[in-house]
Design a protein around this motif. Sequence first.
Motif, PDB file in Angstrom:
ATOM      1  N   ALA A 237       0.836  -1.191   0.000  1.00 43.14           N
ATOM      2  CA  ALA A 237       0.000   0.000   0.000  1.00 43.14           C
ATOM      3  C   ALA A 237       0.870   1.240   0.000  1.00 43.14           C
ATOM      4  O   ALA A 237       1.970   1.244   0.558  1.00 43.14           O
ATOM      5  N   GLY A 238       0.384   2.302  -0.604  1.00 48.10           N
ATOM      6  CA  GLY A 238       1.180   3.502  -0.780  1.00 48.10           C
ATOM      7  C   GLY A 238       1.338   4.344   0.472  1.00 48.10           C
ATOM      8  O   GLY A 238       2.294   5.101   0.592  1.00 48.10           O
ATOM      9  N   VAL A 239       0.378   4.240   1.375  1.00 46.60           N
ATOM     10  CA  VAL A 239       0.460   4.982   2.626  1.00 46.60           C
ATOM     11  C   VAL A 239       0.160   4.022   3.766  1.00 46.60           C
ATOM     12  O   VAL A 239      -0.841   3.291   3.722  1.00 46.60           O
TER      13      VAL A 239
ATOM     14  N   GLY B 125      -1.317   5.236  -4.677  1.00 43.06           N
ATOM     15  CA  GLY B 125      -1.491   3.819  -4.446  1.00 43.06           C
ATOM     16  C   GLY B 125      -0.585   2.876  -5.199  1.00 43.06           C
ATOM     17  O   GLY B 125       0.139   3.247  -6.113  1.00 43.06           O
ATOM     18  N   TYR B 126      -0.652   1.627  -4.757  1.00 42.70           N
ATOM     19  CA  TYR B 126      -0.078   0.489  -5.457  1.00 42.70           C
ATOM     20  C   TYR B 126      -1.223  -0.139  -6.266  1.00 42.70           C
ATOM     21  O   TYR B 126      -2.379   0.171  -6.095  1.00 42.70           O
TER      22      TYR B 126
END
Lengths: 311, 474
Positions: free
Chosen positions: B434-436, B453-454
């Motif tokens: 996940a990006g965050v 995001g991913y």
Amino acid sequence: MSKTERPSRARASAELAAEGPGERAQSRDSVRLAVRKTYKLYIGGAFPRSESGRSYVVTSSKGDFLANASKASRKDARDAVTAARKAFGGWSGATPYNRGQILYRVAEMLESRRAQFVAELSESGTKKAGEVVDAAVDRLVWYAGWADKIAAVTGSTNPVAGPYFNISSPEPTGVVAVVAPDEPLLGLISVIAPVIVTGNTCVVIASERAPLPSITLAEVLATSDLPAGVVNILTGSVKEIAPWLAAHMDVNALDLTGVGDENLAITCEEAAAENLKRVFRPTGADWSADPGTRRLTAFLETKTVWHPTGA
Amino acid sequence: MFEYAPAPESRDVVDIQPSYGLFIDGEFADGTGKSFKTINPASEEVLAEVATASEEDVDRAVRAARKAFGTWSAMPGSERAKYIFRIARIIQERSRELAVLESLDNGKPIRESRDVDLPLVAAHFFYYAGWADKLGYAGYGADPRPLGVAGQVIPWNFPLLMLAWKIAPALACGNTVVLKPAETTPLTALAFAEICRQADLPPGVVNIVTGAGETGAALVNHPDVNKVAFTGSTEVGRQIARSVAGSGKKVTLELGGKAANIVFEDAALDQAVEGIVNGIFFNQGHVCCAGSRLLVQESIATELLEALKRRLGTLRLGDPLDKNTDIGAINSAAQLARIRELSDAGEAEGAERWSPACSLPDKGFWFPPTIFTGVAQSHRIAREEVFGPVLSVLTFRTPAEAVEKANNTPFGLSAGVWTEKGSRILWVASKLRAGVVWANTFNKFDPTSPFGGYKESGYGREGGLHGLEAYLDV
């Protein structure tokens, strides 16, 4: 097939390249019949034939028969993706130092087979093959060094307006499908190395015209402590296989460097939209130029982690 | 629960015109499409009539942006910076008005628009203004160039904040923009157009075209747009990715999510409960990075759920303009229908539904805070983005199982982890795709912090140094 098998055809060719006039070499070859190498695919660390049983004729730049290369199918492509996915956890979880060491080892193995690659490249029509092989080795060394530096260059600590520790760091995107350029060694190395050095795994479609050096490179990879499945190499029809990889739902990114056909590129880009693959499609490629970090960052995600601060 | 007297914020600070045109080349102009009404979702009262930009109008806007690009991109960064700083200041000056307008048009509680949205909007412009004359230090060479005209399409959940995320970096890097706000929340973008005039921003640098999906498609597919930035659903993101295939346009997409919020047995329970509530009920759950899947360690599931339910009993749902309101209105009838449909599916598939006693206003669109327990990974409410105040609860036994379940989604926007053990935080954070990742907190945003995001949550980052890349030709 033994991973260390010596490709006799290429060795004979090396002599051919060294000794010049073909007839003399050929006549000497006739004294002892050369043991030719079967060129197969490279999937999950093994060298299988195409499950389809298909092959296609690869010729030298002069039109002479060189070998029957495996003609990979959709099923081979899927098997390769499965192998790449299986390898992703371990490879992305390896320390950058370790990945750098392994890439450097690939450079060592490549260097040790220099003569063999010079011969193979010459046959496929590459000019100044010696310089090309040297450049390929140097490029591997260059990328190997990036393994434990790219995070320092592309990561950041972020000074948020609040009592939080906040840091962004790069992570590999996942499984990358790569259409390699028609530049059988330097181009191939230049697309594979930046993808894997950061922890991605890949499925590569080799140059359709000159696929043989890619399988010889697979022999290098297989003897360099690179975990099985990190790099998987398919030979065959780009037009046939690339759209399957572009549409595969377990592929995270697509490198279209080797796709020259505009329509095929658009077909692949459209297919890639289905699961929002990251698509890298550079314009123009001078493989002798400084590569910069573009190919590294194209297959990286940025992860940002927050945590409160306080005693 | 304490009784609170009503404490409504005055709406006198906003002056809503009966109708709004498009903002093109520094002027407000009629659209040639059929105009539409924007309503207050808390009362269904019509707020204003808004122009629809036809393909032709979009073309005019893009041409204005193209014309402005020459001078804007050639202007010294330090001068561009001053325009953007001006915008930041005007937003701060008018923040009360903009917050009320946002809550009226969107339905979100004034406490959130006032304390979260507006401060972040101003901060975002302030942050990127400072980059305009420092781009040579960003790591893209001595003189990185802008892309050209950016076509930007934003959602209705954080209308002005999403505008800021799009416009601030675009302008700082020297691009000009055509932005389309969501059709249910166009008013703050139109107020922003007025702010651009107050700031004397050169005409054509910012253009605002209103309308629905067709207007957005016309913008995204316009041949003279060099950059497409979209925040919204994964489905529309897919369509955009497909439609720009082969065009060479640079694209960033910030799409849906189905974030896991993982609570380990050693977590500080009260803080975790607050984090869970903030994670899923902030902005009525109309948040792409909402913590919509609670993964709780089996050993504390009962205790945690009791505490969570107790806390939900104290949430106040109602008038978005009331300063005590925690949960405002659902943004539209269509969104309410989707939340109902997915919640019904949750029940039909066998999950157990729970909401606190909660009376809903007669008019407007409302949905009570809702928890589903006994959710399986295969249930729709565990897989699909609800985009509403609906939490799915799953359990796990080991950290490995938590990570596996958290990553078992095509999305990859955000995730949360709650534990007092430092090494576990770092291990889990490194494994989450996940990006965050919010550790012992949730739903925190900052202009200096990259967001995005991913996987199918899209690509590209907004915010921070990383956010510049999306608007530079690199």
